[in-house]
Design a protein around this motif. Structure first.
Motif, short mmCIF file in Angstrom:
data_model
loop_
_atom_site.label_atom_id
_atom_site.label_comp_id
_atom_site.label_asym_id
_atom_site.label_seq_id
_atom_site.Cartn_x
_atom_site.Cartn_y
_atom_site.Cartn_z
N ILE A 173 0.84 -1.19 0.00
CA ILE A 173 0.00 0.00 0.00
C ILE A 173 0.88 1.24 0.00
N GLY A 174 0.25 2.41 0.01
CA GLY A 174 0.98 3.65 0.20
C GLY A 174 1.25 3.88 1.67
N VAL A 175 2.41 4.48 1.98
CA VAL A 175 2.78 4.72 3.38
C VAL A 175 3.41 6.10 3.49
N GLY A 176 2.98 6.87 4.49
CA GLY A 176 3.51 8.21 4.70
C GLY A 176 4.90 8.20 5.32
N ASP A 177 5.55 9.36 5.32
CA ASP A 177 6.95 9.44 5.72
C ASP A 177 7.18 9.24 7.22
N LYS A 178 6.14 9.31 8.03
CA LYS A 178 6.31 9.06 9.47
C LYS A 178 6.34 7.57 9.79
N ALA A 179 6.20 6.75 8.77
CA ALA A 179 6.33 5.30 8.92
C ALA A 179 7.30 4.79 7.86
N PRO A 180 8.60 5.01 8.06
CA PRO A 180 9.59 4.55 7.07
C PRO A 180 9.51 3.04 6.88
N LEU A 181 9.91 2.60 5.70
CA LEU A 181 9.88 1.18 5.38
C LEU A 181 11.29 0.61 5.42
N LEU A 182 11.38 -0.64 5.83
CA LEU A 182 12.65 -1.36 5.89
C LEU A 182 12.56 -2.54 4.94
N PHE A 183 13.49 -2.63 4.01
CA PHE A 183 13.54 -3.73 3.06
C PHE A 183 14.74 -4.61 3.35
N THR A 184 14.56 -5.90 3.18
CA THR A 184 15.65 -6.85 3.36
C THR A 184 15.49 -7.98 2.36
N ASP A 185 16.60 -8.55 1.95
CA ASP A 185 16.57 -9.68 1.02
C ASP A 185 16.46 -11.01 1.74
N ALA A 186 16.34 -10.98 3.06
CA ALA A 186 16.26 -12.22 3.84
C ALA A 186 15.00 -13.00 3.49
#
Length: 414
Positions: A173-186
């Motif tokens: 979904i869309g997410v605002g900047d006060k909830a940063p996203l963390l991506f990992t290849d795990a």
């Protein structure tokens, strides 16, 4: 990473934090370049600079869009899907349905209503945002991230919050900047462990000693002590992953995450997940396989409907995860007691926080705990707001009791 030491409230905090960092590496070591989770971060939508992309429910309905779940689909001949724009105040630990704008008159409200327990217990229930964003804009920002879910955390905290580090799985979904996203290849099962680690009391304790101010930026996240993927044994995965799935997969819109975990899991882990679902169903009544029309149902995904939401059961599962991570962090029972509530320790126990010796034989005795708290003059505190909230709500510091009970079961091998 910064080679600077935070200002600790007490000597015990300094010694215990130093001991934790000696055993557990930071998430990303910018000096050595070590990044065992291969993490990267994204601020998807800036709530100010990207506001020209946002649409309210009224605007979309006037344009002929119809809402299905919490997405807006175009009318015949129309173009483009609009996805919900989540904000940080809509999420909590393992909960992507913590806050909703349904029934809220103004976006300026800082505290959103939390859905009622019966709404949480409905796997087809979805929270409503204030804004929606074009799906193609979401896809453009996600780039090569192909998984049908996201991992986000709350950026803003303050001294009145019961917890500091708050993370959850979200849909695509869309997410605002006060909830940063963390991506990992795990692999997904490892991501479940990463989520549990971020939400653990042990990591939160370290965060409270590290964060200055109200913003938990990705620079802070990188500096927190987080167990690397290779620290988890098959036995650890068997304990952590099924519990995380029960906490996270409570609604159909998170099924893509459960599907990913299921596809990657071996036979033993699948058996444990199945047993977790059966235990939930036996205790709560469970759910039938009745996906809503908007649900993304993969033929090779997890063969169970979402876990049924049950507050008491969730509290117990989170306590079991907290006890598990205390053990993985190498904490002693005395140190765990200190993290939960420094007032629980006697003066002799506080004299050397690194010494596992305990003067208290039974920390779970409620009368003894109350008396120690009454006598304590120790100036430090850890989760005071959580403690006070639970005493008002439950008549006891429930988290402390549940975590220590779970610790005892771990020690007994149960």
């Amino acid at each position: 990473n910064t080679r600077t030491c935070p200002v600790f409230r007490t000597r015990q905090d300094a010694e215990l934090t130093k001991a934790v960092y000696r055993r557990v590496p930071v998430l990303v070591n910018e000096i050595s370049g070590e990044n065992p989770w291969s993490v990267r971060f994204l601020r998807m939508f800036d709530m100010s600079n990207d506001s020209h992309l946002f649409r309210t429910r009224e605007e979309l309905e006037r344009a002929g869009y119809r809402r299905v779940g919490n997405r807006f689909l175009p009318s015949a001949g129309g173009e483009g899907i609009y996805l919900p724009l989540y904000e940080a105040k809509m999420i909590w630990h393992y909960d992507h349905r913590f806050g909703t704008y349904a029934g809220v008159a103004s976006r300026s409200d800082t505290h959103l209503p939390t859905p009622a327990p019966e709404d949480h217990a409905d796997p087809a229930f979805v929270v409503q945002p204030w804004y929606w964003v074009p799906a193609q804009e979401v896809e453009a920002r996600l780039g090569d991230w192909k998984r049908g879910w996201l991992l986000g955390f709350r950026k803003t905290t303050n001294t009145t919050n019961e917890r500091t580090l708050i993370s959850s799985v979200l849909g695509r979904i869309g997410v605002g900047d006060k909830a940063p996203l963390l991506f990992t290849d795990a692999v997904p099962s490892a991501v479940a462990c990463l989520l549990a680690n971020l939400n653990s009391l042990s990591a939160d304790y370290a965060a409270r000693n590290k964060v200055v101010g109200t913003d938990i930026t990705h620079f802070y996240i990188k500096q927190f002590p987080i167990l690397p993927p290779e620290r988890y044994s098959a036995q650890d995965l068997g304990v952590i992953v099924p519990r995380v799935l029960e906490l996270v997969y409570t609604a159909w819109d998170i099924k893509p995450f459960a599907d990913n975990v299921w596809r990657e899991a071996g036979e033993d882990l699948r058996a444990r997940i199945r047993r977790q679902w059966e235990e939930n169903a036996a205790e709560t009544g469970g759910h039938r396989w009745e996906p809503p029309e908007w649900a993304d149902i993969a033929p090779d995904g997890i063969p169970f409907p979402p876990f049924r939401w049950d507050e008491a059961r969730r509290a117990r599962l989170r306590a079991e995860l907290d006890a598990t991570y205390a053990r993985l962090y190498g904490l002693t029972r005395k140190q765990l007691r200190y993290i939960l509530d420094p007032a629980d320790l006697t003066e002799r126990e506080l004299a050397d926080i690194l010494d596992p010796w305990e003067e208290v034989a039974d920390p779970l005795d409620p009368a003894g705990y109350a008396e120690r708290c009454r006598r304590s003059t120790f100036p430090g505190e850890t989760f005071r707001v959580l403690k006070e909230k639970e005493i008002r709500q439950f008549g006891e510091y429930r988290t402390r009791r549940l975590v220590l009970e779970a610790w005892e079961r771990l020690q007994e091998g149960c």
